[in-house]
Write a protein that holds these residues in place. Sequence first.
Motif, PDB file in Angstrom:
ATOM      1  N   VAL A 105     -28.504  -3.931  23.628  1.00 36.82           N
ATOM      2  CA  VAL A 105     -27.274  -2.713  22.878  1.00 36.82           C
ATOM      3  C   VAL A 105     -25.784  -2.003  23.829  1.00 36.82           C
ATOM      4  O   VAL A 105     -27.105  -2.004  24.718  1.00 36.82           O
ATOM      5  N   ASP A 112     -20.922  -1.404  19.752  1.00 35.77           N
ATOM      6  CA  ASP A 112     -22.032  -2.617  20.127  1.00 35.77           C
ATOM      7  C   ASP A 112     -22.265  -3.282  18.919  1.00 35.77           C
ATOM      8  O   ASP A 112     -21.667  -2.442  17.209  1.00 35.77           O
ATOM      9  N   ASP A 131     -24.016  -0.432   9.042  1.00 38.01           N
ATOM     10  CA  ASP A 131     -24.528  -0.195   8.042  1.00 38.01           C
ATOM     11  C   ASP A 131     -22.968   0.038   7.092  1.00 38.01           C
ATOM     12  O   ASP A 131     -23.256   0.894   6.540  1.00 38.01           O
ATOM     13  N   CYS A 152     -21.372   2.302  11.799  1.00 34.78           N
ATOM     14  CA  CYS A 152     -21.342   1.577  12.807  1.00 34.78           C
ATOM     15  C   CYS A 152     -21.081   1.935  14.779  1.00 34.78           C
ATOM     16  O   CYS A 152     -20.566   3.460  14.373  1.00 34.78           O
ATOM     17  N   THR A 159     -23.892  -5.110  17.000  1.00 37.60           N
ATOM     18  CA  THR A 159     -25.722  -5.783  16.412  1.00 37.60           C
ATOM     19  C   THR A 159     -26.339  -4.893  15.690  1.00 37.60           C
ATOM     20  O   THR A 159     -27.275  -5.601  14.683  1.00 37.60           O
ATOM     21  N   SER A 160     -25.907  -4.005  15.081  1.00 44.33           N
ATOM     22  CA  SER A 160     -26.280  -2.965  13.559  1.00 44.33           C
ATOM     23  C   SER A 160     -24.961  -1.993  13.537  1.00 44.33           C
ATOM     24  O   SER A 160     -24.178  -1.077  13.791  1.00 44.33           O
TER      25      SER A 160
END
Length: 797
Positions: free
Chosen positions: A541, A491, A496, A487, A493-494
Amino acid sequence: MRKYVVLGLYFIGTVAYAQNARPVYKDRKAPTEARVKDLLGRMTVEEKVGQLATVLGWEMYQKEGARVGVSEAYKKALAERHIGGLWATLRADPWTKKTLATGLNPTQAVEATNALQKYAVEHTRLGIPLFLAEECPHGHMAIGTTVFPTAIGQGSTWNPALLQRMAAAIAQEVRAQGGHIGYGPVLDLAREPRWSRVEETYGEDPVLTSQLGVAMVTGLQGQSLKSGVNVISTLKHFAAYGVPEGGHNGGGNSTGYRELYQSFLPPVHAAVKAGVLSIMTSYNSIDGVPCTASEFLLTEVLRRQWGFQGFTVSDLGSISGLATSHHVAATPAEAAALAINAGLDDDLSGYGYDKALLEAINQQLVSGEVLDRAVSRVLRLKFDMGLFETPYVDVRRAARQVKSPAHVQLARRVAQESVVLLKNNQNLLPLSKSLQRIAVIGPNADNLYNQLGDYTAPQPESNIVTVLEGIRAKVSATTKVTYVKGCAIRDTTSADIAAAVAAVRQAQVAVVVLGGSSARDFKTEYQSTGAATVTSAGPEVLSDMESGEGYDRATLELLGKQQELLQAVVQTGTPVVVVLIKGRPLNLNWMAAHVPALLDAWYPGQEGGNAVADVLFGDYNPAGRLPISVPKHVGQLPVYYNAPRPARQSYVELDARPLYSFGFGLSYAKFEYSDLQVSATEGSGAVNVTVRFKVKNTSARAGDEVAQLYLRDEVSSVVTPSKQLKKFERFNLKAGEQKEVVFELTAEDLMLLNQQMHWAVEPGAFTLMIGASSDDIRLQASFNVANAIQLAQSATR
């Protein structure tokens, strides 16, 4: 023969006439005061006002391909404003919009500064050289320089001698590139962790900050400004800047004058006694008076009480801020008059004085005597540094001295000593180099700029070693090191997290690198002072930046999905080591309860990855100590260890104690304290207390220990803390080795500011506490002072 005698007499007479006609200020053999007086007498009012202008420097050179020269903006500033100095000429960052491509490498930097000086010397009426000031809190803020840990990490070393070496290296790099003034150290006490600039400080304690500050000043300035390798130190920020109400950067505070003298002023006073030559005012106000216009601070305290001999300088834009922020002046001219009449000499920005000061002089708000006083303080140091004789530097020297191998090794050493081991259950650390599968997880594991901190220029990637790179370099080629970011810092928004969990399940150990960031980017908006402007989350982002000037926090939680990532990794059952890279204390409650090993590396600089790996794998035994308390919750704030009595009461929800206390830090070695002996003697208005004790390394591993001496005045006429750090020493002990530690206390260590605002040692009982932290006291003893001692200097309000 007679012809030659006549010619000889003529020649001698001509030379004597030329020498007499030469201005005194250009005579290197003349006393400095005579040179200052002569030059002042030749200057116009406009030229004098110009000497007090230190303007933004990165716009003053132009770079065309490989060629570097002066800009038209610079020529205009000299011709029309007679400027006396430049600030941050070599600075590169998103605010200045100077990148690795558009900024200057060290060799180009010398070409630029030499060109700027040459133009000033040759194209102005009096040929006065420039002062070039550069940011230097943890390395010169320029491309290709050595990047050391930020100050909060430096503070964690508890090692003044090491910081003096570091400061000398920074000074050498600045001077080699043509700079003369280094902005640093920051001597604010950080007792408000929500404040954005905690990373720039040495923490919460005046004694630790004083000793480290003196080391920094001494290293920067050296024995002589004419050495060619030293710079003037500009300490920041005067005064009490690090405790703004609500953590708002530049906000006012309501400290009392006794606390001001006893806590916030001592580090500055110590630096003045050590010979610091420049002091920067702070943005805040104290008791309703802005520090930039405080005659009490700038003249009464600094000059009359302490005998300061250097010059003062505003923080960027703080003179105009007297009108626009504090509203204590109606016009720019009134603001300029308030500042210079109070004792503020130099204007960092160039627009606080300039036309406004000329207008103030025309309105008779400022006298010629006050103007000359300020100008003479600046000129005096230009003469003392030898700039009129040697304004240029050797172009070839920068390539040899900037980021030399010795400086890089020193950066690694400072980073090693700054690492604080917070937890190590069942001796999970150090890790074995024979591990076959290691997972390296987290947003700060392989991020170059997140580990460098604020006030850092762009650097070539080859200059920086991340934690991931440090781990890979430490293990054998057969060890599989899997990296998953997981991470971002802020942010959401994205992310894993699933990939991170999968990698950890396959590993024997997981090293999770979390925390914060002061890394600026080109999307961030900036105020005119260079502080970042915090904006609300939009569709784009978010940058990682959550610390650094302007990034004040309302909470101290891990941001983004970092906590979610950590919890998911821990739930795998794989042993976890957390490495924290950050600029302020954060909420570590959950990880302290559920993670077996925690390392705090702060912002460890360019060698941070190597230093962290050295600690993780046992090539370096950690001994860093916290210079600031780590709270459990923002609701506890303030939570500094030496708060005045009475003791803090528990809350309904939790107790009042910090999670980790000031001075705390673990080691791979174990140390025992014994045989405390205290001897107190009095006489002739003095007191001396000799404290002796022994420290033994009882483990099979060599390591550093930091012995700390705290003092309590049992009964006093004014409220005092239950314990105050007075002495400390960091030293190395081999396995089984024992050392006798000796500390000497004098009246200055025992004194307080009594109800009459006089410094005094009051008779009565004192308790000595010796230990490994403020909460880990191993030995204790008492002694008595029989007679009151009145110290010579008194304080005023």
